[in-house]
Write an enzyme that holds these catalytic residues in place. Structure first.
Site, PDB file in Angstrom:
ATOM      1  N   CYS A 294      -9.424 -32.081  20.126  1.00  0.00           N
ATOM      2  CA  CYS A 294      -8.107 -32.056  20.776  1.00  0.00           C
ATOM      3  C   CYS A 294      -7.687 -33.482  21.089  1.00  0.00           C
ATOM      4  CB  CYS A 294      -8.184 -31.230  22.059  1.00  0.00           C
ATOM      5  SG  CYS A 294      -6.682 -31.271  23.035  1.00  0.00           S
TER       6      CYS A 294
ATOM      7  N   CYS B 296      -8.270 -26.993  26.846  1.00  0.00           N
ATOM      8  CA  CYS B 296      -6.974 -27.104  27.541  1.00  0.00           C
ATOM      9  C   CYS B 296      -5.902 -26.207  26.917  1.00  0.00           C
ATOM     10  CB  CYS B 296      -6.511 -28.560  27.538  1.00  0.00           C
ATOM     11  SG  CYS B 296      -6.056 -29.169  25.907  1.00  0.00           S
TER      12      CYS B 296
ATOM     13  N   GLY C 119       5.452  -4.453   3.200  1.00  0.00           N
ATOM     14  CA  GLY C 119       4.213  -5.061   2.730  1.00  0.00           C
ATOM     15  C   GLY C 119       3.064  -5.041   3.710  1.00  0.00           C
TER      16      GLY C 119
ATOM     17  N   GLU D 228       2.696   1.056  -2.576  1.00  0.00           N
ATOM     18  CA  GLU D 228       1.745   2.146  -2.325  1.00  0.00           C
ATOM     19  C   GLU D 228       2.095   2.878  -1.032  1.00  0.00           C
ATOM     20  OE1 GLU D 228      -2.139  -0.281  -4.177  1.00  0.00           O
ATOM     21  OE2 GLU D 228      -2.277   0.751  -2.228  1.00  0.00           O
TER      22      GLU D 228
ATOM     23  N   HIS E 102      -0.066 -12.620  14.748  1.00  0.00           N
ATOM     24  CA  HIS E 102      -1.454 -13.042  14.494  1.00  0.00           C
ATOM     25  C   HIS E 102      -1.606 -14.557  14.443  1.00  0.00           C
ATOM     26  CE1 HIS E 102      -2.066  -8.830  12.544  1.00  0.00           C
ATOM     27  NE2 HIS E 102      -2.085  -8.781  13.852  1.00  0.00           N
TER      28      HIS E 102
ATOM     29  N   ASN F 129       6.969  -0.751  -0.034  1.00  0.00           N
ATOM     30  CA  ASN F 129       5.572  -0.949  -0.413  1.00  0.00           C
ATOM     31  C   ASN F 129       5.325  -0.257  -1.751  1.00  0.00           C
ATOM     32  OD1 ASN F 129       2.652  -0.865  -0.514  1.00  0.00           O
ATOM     33  ND2 ASN F 129       2.629  -1.078   1.712  1.00  0.00           N
TER      34      ASN F 129
HETATM   35  N1  APR Z   1       5.648  -5.911  -1.959  1.00  0.00           N
HETATM   36  C1  APR Z   1       5.453  -5.070  -0.907  1.00  0.00           C
HETATM   37  N2  APR Z   1       4.215  -4.627  -0.517  1.00  0.00           N
HETATM   38  C2  APR Z   1       3.151  -5.035  -1.242  1.00  0.00           C
HETATM   39  C3  APR Z   1       3.285  -5.892  -2.369  1.00  0.00           C
HETATM   40  C4  APR Z   1       4.610  -6.335  -2.710  1.00  0.00           C
HETATM   41  N3  APR Z   1       4.828  -7.145  -3.743  1.00  0.00           N
HETATM   42  N4  APR Z   1       2.039  -6.114  -2.892  1.00  0.00           N
HETATM   43  C5  APR Z   1       1.154  -5.403  -2.105  1.00  0.00           C
HETATM   44  N5  APR Z   1       1.826  -4.757  -1.127  1.00  0.00           N
HETATM   45  C6  APR Z   1       1.290  -3.903  -0.060  1.00  0.00           C
HETATM   46  C7  APR Z   1      -0.027  -3.217  -0.378  1.00  0.00           C
HETATM   47  O1  APR Z   1       0.190  -1.980  -1.046  1.00  0.00           O
HETATM   48  C8  APR Z   1      -0.622  -3.010   1.008  1.00  0.00           C
HETATM   49  O2  APR Z   1      -0.175  -1.759   1.554  1.00  0.00           O
HETATM   50  O3  APR Z   1       1.011  -4.737   1.043  1.00  0.00           O
HETATM   51  C9  APR Z   1      -0.017  -4.152   1.839  1.00  0.00           C
HETATM   52  C10 APR Z   1      -0.993  -5.247   2.237  1.00  0.00           C
HETATM   53  O4  APR Z   1      -1.899  -4.686   3.129  1.00  0.00           O
HETATM   54  P1  APR Z   1      -3.040  -5.585   3.825  1.00  0.00           P
HETATM   55  O5  APR Z   1      -3.680  -6.434   2.819  1.00  0.00           O
HETATM   56  O6  APR Z   1      -3.855  -4.636   4.601  1.00  0.00           O
HETATM   57  O7  APR Z   1      -2.212  -6.559   4.779  1.00  0.00           O
HETATM   58  P2  APR Z   1      -1.656  -6.306   6.251  1.00  0.00           P
HETATM   59  O8  APR Z   1      -1.153  -4.921   6.404  1.00  0.00           O
HETATM   60  O9  APR Z   1      -0.720  -7.399   6.548  1.00  0.00           O
HETATM   61  O10 APR Z   1      -2.991  -6.492   7.138  1.00  0.00           O
HETATM   62  C11 APR Z   1      -2.862  -6.490   8.515  1.00  0.00           C
HETATM   63  O11 APR Z   1      -5.101  -7.217   8.802  1.00  0.00           O
HETATM   64  O12 APR Z   1      -6.568  -8.450   7.774  1.00  0.00           O
HETATM   65  C12 APR Z   1      -5.846  -8.410   8.869  1.00  0.00           C
HETATM   66  O13 APR Z   1      -4.980 -10.151  10.163  1.00  0.00           O
HETATM   67  C13 APR Z   1      -4.914  -9.587   8.896  1.00  0.00           C
HETATM   68  O14 APR Z   1      -2.563  -9.593   9.374  1.00  0.00           O
HETATM   69  C14 APR Z   1      -3.565  -8.942   8.647  1.00  0.00           C
HETATM   70  C15 APR Z   1      -3.769  -7.527   9.144  1.00  0.00           C
END
Ligand code: APR
Length: 263
Positions: A155, A137, A195, A223, A126, A221
């Site tokens: 730029c 450019c 995560g 969750e 990303h 994770n």
């Molecule tokens: N360790 C591991 N996982 C964790 C922790 C931790 N300490 N704290 C939170 N999480 C988990 C949450 O349970 C959740 O499932 O990390 C996840 C974060 O999810 P998102 O906020 O949705 O992030 P991500 O999956 O990276 O989002 C994907 O969406 O918003 C766009 O471009 C943005 O790159 C991002 C993409």
């Protein structure tokens, strides 16, 4: 209070970790949570900026409609990230680089914390909040070299307007980034998913590709996610507490090894 001992590392994973040669890690916002970087989802809430959900302010549509507002949002986030340091999870992954013959770090994060921890050649699906790109450019500029004020930066090569070098909602990923990550996922033996809520594609397809190719897929994770059901192992807890247990030198991993009853 959930503690790391609730999710033990199987002896299968410890053995595989000790002998694997080709390993891939996909990370999301959760890996930076313990560094103080807010996640986008998880815990039931989503980020909002000036009343706008983050996926509105971070969208291709907003870039067309109001470029200064997009810069203001990313300047704010860069301000938050400035003092942030990588945590134990980022450092564990940087340490794994020496462990495996072929090691790939793929991240959805734009915070640069993997590189700050010492990881090299990180595939940034990303983009990066620390870079800007010229509309005209396409030259990329390190933002640390630019003086960013209220106005939209120009730029230094062609004078064109710069935009954050971040993939916004509704935009394509950087050319080749996903293809490279998918090719690595096709050949890895062990794939860690750390995560991420695994709801944003095509990033969430990476572990699915690894799974389909026969890799052992491990989710870290606190969750469950839509991906949990296809994982070979789910380690429920915080990345900063769990990943260091897997570093080759950490004695503690043997204490937490769960003996899989012999068939
Ligand atoms: N360790 C591991 N996982 C964790 C922790 C931790 N300490 N704290 C939170 N999480 C988990 C949450 O349970 C959740 O499932 O990390 C996840 C974060 O999810 P998102 O906020 O949705 O992030 P991500 O999956 O990276 O989002 C994907 O969406 O918003 C766009 O471009 C943005 O790159 C991002 C993409």
């Amino acid at each position: 209070m959930h503690s790391v001992t609730d999710s033990v590392i199987s002896s299968k994973l410890s053995e595989l970790f000790a002998i694997a040669r080709n390993v891939l890690v996909l990370t999301g916002a959760g890996i930076s949570a313990e560094s103080g970087v807010p996640t986008f989802r998880g815990g039931g809430n989503t980020a909002v900026w000036k009343g706008m959900p983050f996926d509105v302010i971070s969208s291709a549509g907003m870039l067309q409609r109001d470029l200064p507002a997009v810069w203001e949002w990313f300047n704010y986030r860069r301000g938050l990230l400035g003092p942030v340091k990588p945590n134990a999870a980022h450092h564990a992954i940087a340490g794994w680089q020496k462990q495996f013959e072929h090691f790939t770090v793929v991240t959805q994060n734009i915070d640069g914390l993997h590189q700050a921890a010492g990881s090299r050649d990180v595939i940034e699906l990303h983009g990066s909040i620390w870079r800007a790109r010229c509309f005209d450019c396409e030259t990329r500029h390190e933002l640390r070299d630019l003086r960013i004020g209220q106005e939209v930066p120009s730029c230094m090569d062609c004078g064109g307007h710069l935009r954050p070098d971040v993939v916004l909602f509704g935009e394509m990923l950087p050319p080749g980034a996903f293809e490279r990550a998918a090719a690595e996922a096709q050949h890895c033996e062990l794939c860690f998913v750390v995560g991420t809520s695994a709801v944003v594609y095509p990033a969430a397809a990476i572990p699915e590709i690894a799974h389909a190719a026969g890799a052992y897929v491990v989710e870290v994770n606190p969750e469950p996610t839509p991906l949990s059901e296809i994982c070979d192992e789910v380690l429920t807890g915080k990345a900063g507490e769990i990943l260091p247990l897997l570093s080759p030198t950490s004695a503690s991993s043997s204490q937490l090894m769960r003996s899989v009853p012999s068939a």
